[in-house]
Scaffold this motif. Structure first.
Motif, mmCIF file in Angstrom:
data_model
loop_
_atom_site.group_PDB
_atom_site.id
_atom_site.type_symbol
_atom_site.label_atom_id
_atom_site.label_comp_id
_atom_site.label_asym_id
_atom_site.label_seq_id
_atom_site.Cartn_x
_atom_site.Cartn_y
_atom_site.Cartn_z
ATOM 1 N N MET A 261 -50.255 12.097 86.211
ATOM 2 C CA MET A 261 -49.425 11.479 86.189
ATOM 3 C C MET A 261 -48.109 12.340 86.053
ATOM 4 S SD MET A 261 -47.306 8.489 87.900
ATOM 5 C CE MET A 261 -47.915 8.192 89.821
ATOM 6 N N LYS A 262 -47.031 13.356 86.310
ATOM 7 C CA LYS A 262 -46.600 14.009 85.255
ATOM 8 C C LYS A 262 -45.343 13.724 85.903
ATOM 9 C CE LYS A 262 -44.131 18.602 84.389
ATOM 10 N NZ LYS A 262 -43.869 20.225 84.861
ATOM 11 N N ILE A 263 -44.624 13.372 84.470
ATOM 12 C CA ILE A 263 -42.673 12.275 85.113
ATOM 13 C C ILE A 263 -42.101 13.085 84.066
ATOM 14 C CG2 ILE A 263 -41.789 10.661 84.416
ATOM 15 C CD1 ILE A 263 -44.111 8.399 85.237
ATOM 16 N N GLY B 119 -42.940 17.599 89.490
ATOM 17 C CA GLY B 119 -43.677 16.479 89.566
ATOM 18 C C GLY B 119 -43.885 15.277 89.916
ATOM 19 N N ASP B 120 -44.834 14.701 90.054
ATOM 20 C CA ASP B 120 -44.514 13.475 90.550
ATOM 21 C C ASP B 120 -43.315 12.398 90.845
ATOM 22 O OD1 ASP B 120 -47.645 13.353 90.854
ATOM 23 O OD2 ASP B 120 -47.121 13.592 88.906
ATOM 24 N N ALA B 121 -42.512 12.495 89.080
ATOM 25 C CA ALA B 121 -41.460 11.832 89.771
ATOM 26 C C ALA B 121 -40.367 12.007 88.519
ATOM 27 C CB ALA B 121 -42.020 10.443 88.733
ATOM 28 N N PHE C 260 -39.580 17.206 93.044
ATOM 29 C CA PHE C 260 -40.476 15.956 92.994
ATOM 30 C C PHE C 260 -40.625 14.883 94.165
ATOM 31 C CE2 PHE C 260 -38.158 17.584 88.450
ATOM 32 C CZ PHE C 260 -38.914 17.246 87.961
ATOM 33 N N ASP C 261 -41.759 14.331 93.534
ATOM 34 C CA ASP C 261 -41.947 13.033 95.014
ATOM 35 C C ASP C 261 -41.510 11.911 95.281
ATOM 36 O OD1 ASP C 261 -43.819 15.348 95.380
ATOM 37 O OD2 ASP C 261 -45.384 13.747 93.959
ATOM 38 N N ARG C 262 -40.519 11.732 93.592
ATOM 39 C CA ARG C 262 -39.780 10.841 94.126
ATOM 40 C C ARG C 262 -38.826 10.553 92.145
ATOM 41 N NH1 ARG C 262 -43.103 5.835 93.311
ATOM 42 N NH2 ARG C 262 -44.707 6.342 91.816
#
Length: 346
Positions: free
Chosen positions: A1-3, A64-66, A90-92
């Protein structure tokens, strides 16, 4: 996961916000996250008048993911304007708002967030109803692993006042304690620079001073108010940093649910009289009882470490957001408990 973690601390350091910016650094380290920082763009001219001053310098990222945005106040949520196509990248997107009581500061970008946290329970409803987003409550914290004293220091500074001290109290304290006849040392702001690159470096200076201080002053924002600035009964960084450093905190405690829940142990603070002259005499009396102060300061430090380190907040934040808890977080929590136990023995 990329944050990715976005905060203003690297682009625009400020002594009044550095505890919040430190939270961003801890998040980035634990999540092995990309660190982004931005500030409002200068030289926008007339264009800035029509966009509410919401133009920010570019913060380049592939997304990224978040994305976690650490906002010093509600307007800081607009920092995502510094990321082109942020919502697509960003997904979230999650926000952490510190001075959440300034409701007028929320901008339309707030609606782009999947969830934000606010500091006070009473601040949940406004952004939730205005923007239709999920809002959770999360208190401020402190970097206890970094700044708690590791050994007993000789506390030669009797009283310290950093940040906002009400003028009527400050005048009474300076008249008494700065006198050549007084045996007490009252050290007060300004301490170091308010803004600029030196702020993170001088953070260590502040804590070294606090480690060598017996009592620290802290007053809620409704004491001797000036102007029409928004106010709140918040427990601010000054309270937590002073307690963590082993200072006995004296002044006017906030009257709020936040204060009741965060400052919950006996004799955590000392309430001074409304009359500044009487408050001066009370400080003298308290300083004379050094044995009791030593016991209380250890209790204060241990409770800060056990309950108010930013890592405890990250545990809660992961539960709120559904983000996986960082692999090294349990180790940090164990280190905090060991530090609290050591503090009680010192």
């Amino acid at each position: 996961m990329k944050i990715s973690v976005l905060h203003a601390g690297l682009a625009e350091p400020h002594a009044g916000w550095i505890a919040v910016d430190e939270f961003g650094g801890i998040l980035a380290k634990l999540f092995n996250a990309e660190i982004l920082s931005t500030k409002k763009a200068s030289g926008s001219g007339l264009r800035g008048l029509f966009n509410g001053g919401k133009r920010y310098e570019a913060a380049k990222t592939d997304g990224g993911d978040a994305l976690i945005v650490i906002a010093r106040q509600p307007g800081g949520l607009s920092m995502i304007n510094g990321i082109k196509d942020c919502r697509k990248k960003f997904d979230r997107i999650f926000g952490v708002v510190t001075d959440s009581y300034f409701h007028a500061g929320y901008m339309e970008e707030s609606a782009l967030y999947d969830m934000i946290t606010v500091t006070a329970h009473e601040d949940v409803a406004f952004p939730q109803e205005k923007f239709g987003i999920r809002v959770e409550q999360m208190y401020q914290g402190a970097d206890c692993l970094q700044w708690a004293p590791r050994s007993a220091k000789k506390r030669e500074i009797d009283i310290i006042g950093f940040g906002r001290i009400p003028k009527n109290y400050h005048s009474a304290f300076t008249r008494t304690f700065h006198s050549p006849d007084s045996p007490y040392l009252y050290l007060h702001s300004p301490l170091g620079n308010l803004t600029g690159e030196s702020v993170p470096i001088e953070r260590g200076m502040l804590f070294k001073l606090l480690h060598r201080t017996r009592m620290s002053l802290a007053f809620n924002l409704f004491v001797d108010t000036e102007g029409n600035r928004p106010r709140s009964m918040m427990v601010t960084s000054r309270w937590m940093e002073s307690l963590l450093a082993g200072c006995i905190v004296a002044g006017k405690k906030p009257v709020s649910r936040m204060a009741d829940e965060m400052l919950f142990w006996p004799e955590v603070t000392v309430e001074l009289s409304d009359n500044p002259g009487e408050a001066t005499n009370e400080l003298k009396q308290i300083l004379a009882d050094n044995d009791r102060l030593e016991v209380q300061r250890r209790i204060n430090m241990a409770n800060m470490i056990r309950h108010h380190d930013w890592r405890h907040r990250i545990t809660d934040f992961c539960t709120m957001t559904g983000l996986p808890r960082p692999a090294t977080l349990p180790d940090d929590i164990e280190r905090l408990e060991a530090l609290a136990e050591q503090t009680m023995k010192n």
